[in-house]
Design a protein around this motif. Structure first.
Motif, PDB file in Angstrom:
ATOM      1  N   TRP A 233       8.165   7.203   4.236  1.00 55.44           N
ATOM      2  CA  TRP A 233       7.275   6.850   4.412  1.00 55.44           C
ATOM      3  C   TRP A 233       6.720   6.164   5.502  1.00 55.44           C
ATOM      4  CZ3 TRP A 233       3.231   3.626   3.695  1.00 55.44           C
ATOM      5  CH2 TRP A 233       1.483   3.436   3.566  1.00 55.44           C
ATOM      6  N   LEU A 234       6.938   5.027   5.613  1.00 53.00           N
ATOM      7  CA  LEU A 234       6.922   3.840   6.439  1.00 53.00           C
ATOM      8  C   LEU A 234       7.102   4.402   8.011  1.00 53.00           C
ATOM      9  CD1 LEU A 234       8.168   1.057   4.467  1.00 53.00           C
ATOM     10  CD2 LEU A 234       6.730   1.096   5.344  1.00 53.00           C
TER      11      LEU A 234
ATOM     12  N   ASP B  27       0.897  -1.310  -0.113  1.00 50.97           N
ATOM     13  CA  ASP B  27       0.241   0.123   0.109  1.00 50.97           C
ATOM     14  C   ASP B  27       0.975   0.814  -0.141  1.00 50.97           C
ATOM     15  OD1 ASP B  27       1.337  -0.394   2.944  1.00 50.97           O
ATOM     16  OD2 ASP B  27      -0.811   0.080   3.935  1.00 50.97           O
ATOM     17  N   VAL B  28       1.891   1.189  -0.132  1.00 54.18           N
ATOM     18  CA  VAL B  28       2.609   2.036  -0.366  1.00 54.18           C
ATOM     19  C   VAL B  28       2.503   2.953  -1.477  1.00 54.18           C
ATOM     20  CG1 VAL B  28       5.490   3.249  -0.613  1.00 54.18           C
ATOM     21  CG2 VAL B  28       5.329   1.276   1.067  1.00 54.18           C
TER      22      VAL B  28
ATOM     23  N   ALA C  12       6.826   8.170   8.882  1.00 58.07           N
ATOM     24  CA  ALA C  12       6.125   8.271   8.768  1.00 58.07           C
ATOM     25  C   ALA C  12       4.686   8.338   8.842  1.00 58.07           C
ATOM     26  CB  ALA C  12       5.723   9.316   8.051  1.00 58.07           C
ATOM     27  N   LYS C  13       4.486   6.661   8.970  1.00 59.52           N
ATOM     28  CA  LYS C  13       2.984   5.981   9.401  1.00 59.52           C
ATOM     29  C   LYS C  13       3.139   5.014  10.358  1.00 59.52           C
ATOM     30  CE  LYS C  13       0.483   7.180   5.762  1.00 59.52           C
ATOM     31  NZ  LYS C  13      -0.332   8.266   5.933  1.00 59.52           N
TER      32      LYS C  13
ATOM     33  N   ARG D 260       5.123   2.265  10.562  1.00 55.21           N
ATOM     34  CA  ARG D 260       5.519   1.221   9.978  1.00 55.21           C
ATOM     35  C   ARG D 260       6.766   0.717  10.530  1.00 55.21           C
ATOM     36  NH1 ARG D 260       1.666   0.815   5.229  1.00 55.21           N
ATOM     37  NH2 ARG D 260       2.834  -0.676   5.360  1.00 55.21           N
TER      38      ARG D 260
END
Length: 478
Positions: free
Chosen positions: A445-446, A433-434, A448-449, A451
Motif C-alpha cells: 500500500w505504501l 492513515d494506512v 502504491a502511494k 511513500r
C-alpha cells in the motif's frame, strides 16, 4: 535495637520482616529502626532502568515518611556495590547498637551472596540475622515434585501450588502500630548523597507511588476487569490488565495481598480455568514459578539457559539487526509499535513482550541475553525472575514442555490482537492513515502511494521460522 532492612519489599502491610522486627512489643520495648541501601553502581551493573530506579527511590521517600509517622527512623546507606554492604552495615549496627537484623529473603544470586556476607560480618558482632519469605505466596522450595525436585513445566507446578496453598493457607498482616512519637523525615531530594549519578528521585506522574495507590489499582481491577481478564488481557489497545507489575516488582504490594483480595472479591479461590478469576490467579502463579526457579536453579542468575543443551545454539549477535529491533525499525508494525512504546514509557503489555521476544530470537536469531538485558534497561517493572523466565520461554531455552517449534508470526499476531490497528497507529505514526486491511502488512500500500518512510521487513518470517526450528532440531540431546 532491632533493625529491619527493606529491599524489594517497600511496604508496611504484609511485610514479614517488618512484622517480625516489630513483633508485638509496645513503644516501651526494644526500639526498632529501618534501613534501605542505595547502590547506584550495582544497579547499573544489573541494568536497572532509570525509570525503575526513579520509581524505587520515590517509594523509599514515601516509605520513610510513613515509617516516621510510626516513630521508626529509616536510615539510608549509599554504597556503590554489594561488596561494600557488609562493612557499611556492620558499622551502622555498631553505631545504633543493633542486636538483631530482619530482612525478607532475596532470590537473586548476587543478592544472596551479599546477604551471606552480611550474615558472616554481623555474626562477628553477635548480631543475629533473620531472613523471611516476603517475595512469594509460598516460599521457594515448598512446591516440589514427588522426587523433591523443582518442576520444569508450569502446568504441573500450578496444580501443585494450588494444592500446597490449600494445605498451608496464609495470613495478611497489617502494618505495625505506632511505636512512639512521629519523627521528622528529610526528603531524598534534600540529602547530600542525591547527585547526578543517582538520578531523579521524584515520582513519574504516570506511576504514582505508595501502598494506597497500589491497593487502589488492585481493587479497581478486581471491580472492573478481573472477570473479563481472560478475554481482554491480550489486546494492548484495551485497558485489560491490572497494571500492577511495577508495584509487585518493587514490593509496594505483596502477591499475598493480591490473592487475598481476589478471594474476597470472588467469595473463594478459583481452582480451574472454568472458574471466574482463575486466569489472573494463574498469572500470579507464573510469577511464583519463575521466582522459585531462580532460587532453585542458580545458573539462571548467571546468564545460563535453563536447558543446558541450548547453550550450544548458534545465536547471532548482529549489532545492526539488534539496534533495529531496539529502535522499532523492523518493518513489522506490531513489533515496532511495541518497542517504541517501551522506549517512550518504560512499560510493555505482556502479549507484546512475547511477540517482540519471539521476533528477536526466532526471526532474527539473536541471543535472548541481549533482549533480556535491554528489557531490564528500560522496564519500570524490571524483575530478574520474571524477565529471565519470559525471555527463556520465548527463546525456547527455558522451563517449558516443547517450545522450540513455537514461533510467533508477528503479522498474524498484530492482526489478531490489534485488529483495528489502534495500538500500532499510536506508536508507528508513519502508518496512521494506512487502511485497516493493510495495516499489519503495509508495504505494498505504501509503495502504491509512493511513500518510503517506513522500513521494509528485515526478514522473511516464513524462512526465518524454518531456520529457528532447524537450530533446535540439530541440538544434541543430553
Amino acid at each position: 535495637m532491632r533493625l529491619v532492612w527493606f529491599r524489594n519489599d517497600l511496604r508496611l502491610a504484609d511485610n514479614p520482616a517488618l512484622r517480625s522486627c516489630c513483633g508485638n512489643a509496645g513503644a516501651d520495648e526494644e526500639p526498632v529502626a529501618a534501613l534501605f541501601v542505595i547502590s547506584p553502581t550495582q544497579w547499573r551493573q544489573h541494568k536497572m532502568a532509570p525509570i525503575r530506579q526513579r520509581f524505587i527511590l520515590a517509594q523509599v521517600d514515601a516509605l520513610g515518611l510513613e515509617l516516621a509517622t510510626l516513630g521508626i527512623e529509616l536510615h539510608l546507606l549509599r554504597v556503590e556495590t554489594f561488596a561494600e554492604v557488609p562493612a557499611a552495615l556492620a558499622s551502622l549496627c555498631r553505631e545504633l547498637g543493633v542486636t538483631r537484623l530482619y530482612a525478607n529473603q532475596a532470590i537473586e544470586l548476587d543478592e544472596q551472596r551479599r546477604d551471606g556476607a552480611v550474615t558472616a560480618a554481623l555474626a562477628e558482632q553477635e548480631v543475629s540475622c533473620h531472613w523471611l519469605n516476603g517475595c512469594c505466596v509460598l516460599p521457594p522450595g515448598r512446591v516440589l515434585t514427588g522426587s523433591r525436585e523443582m518442576f520444569k513445566v508450569f502446568t504441573p507446578f500450578s496444580r501443585a501450588w494450588l494444592k500446597a496453598l490449600d494445605e498451608d493457607g496464609f495470613v495478611i498482616h497489617r502494618a505495625p502500630a505506632p511505636r512512639g512519637d512521629s519523627l521528622p523525615w528529610q526528603p531524598l531530594a534534600e540529602r547530600a548523597f542525591v547527585d547526578e549519578a543517582l538520578g531523579e528521585t521524584t515520582p513519574d506522574p504516570h506511576w504514582p507511588v505508595g501502598e494506597a495507590e497500589a491497593l487502589r489499582r488492585l481493587h479497581a481491577f478486581l471491580d472492573q476487569g478481573v472477570l473479563d481478564y481472560g478475554e481482554t488481557r491480550d489486546f494492548p489497545a484495551m485497558a485489560g490488565t491490572s497494571v500492577l507489575s511495577p508495584y509487585l516488582a518493587a514490593g509496594i504490594i505483596s502477591p499475598r495481598q493480591c490473592v487475598a483480595a481476589l478471594q474476597q472479591r470472588l467469595g473463594g479461590r478459583p481452582q480451574s480455568k472454568a472458574q471466574p478469576g482463575f486466569v489472573w490467579l494463574n498469572e500470579l502463579i507464573w510469577r511464583e514459578f519463575y521466582r522459585h526457579l531462580l532460587v532453585l536453579v542458580p545458573g539462571l542468575s548467571m546468564n545460563r539457559p535453563f536447558k543446558p543443551e541450548t547453550a550450544a545454539l548458534p545465536w547471532s549477535w548482529d549489532p545492526d539487526a539488534f539496534a533495529a529491533w531496539c529502535e522499532g525499525r523492523t518493518g513489522y508494525p506490531i513489533v515496532d509499535a511495541a518497542m517504541r512504546c517501551l522506549n517512550a514509557t518504560g512499560w510493555m503489555h505482556n502479549r507484546l513482550r512475547m511477540i517482540v521476544a519471539s521476533f528477536l530470537t526466532k526471526d532474527l536469531h539473536i541471543h535472548w541475553r541481549l533482549g533480556e538485558d535491554y528489557f531490564m534497561s528500560k522496564l519500570i517493572d524490571g524483575d530478574l525472575a520474571a524477565n529471565n523466565g519470559g525471555w527463556q520461554w520465548a527463546a525456547g531455552t527455558g522451563a517449558d514442555a516443547a517450545p522450540y517449534f513455537r514461533v510467533f508470526n508477528p503479522t498474524t499476531q498484530g492482526q489478531r490482537f490489534d485488529p483495528q490497528g489502534e495500538f500500532v497507529r499510536t506508536w508507528v505514526t508513519e502508518l496512521i492513515d494506512v487502511p485497516e486491511p493493510y495495516l499489519h502488512q503495509p508495504h505494498e500500500w505504501l509503495r502504491a502511494k509512493g511513500r518510503d518512510g517506513y522500513p521494509a521487513p528485515m526478514v522473511d518470517h516464513g524462512k526465518a521460522r524454518l531456520v529457528a526450528i532447524d537450530m533446535f532440531r540439530h541440538l544434541e540431546k543430553p
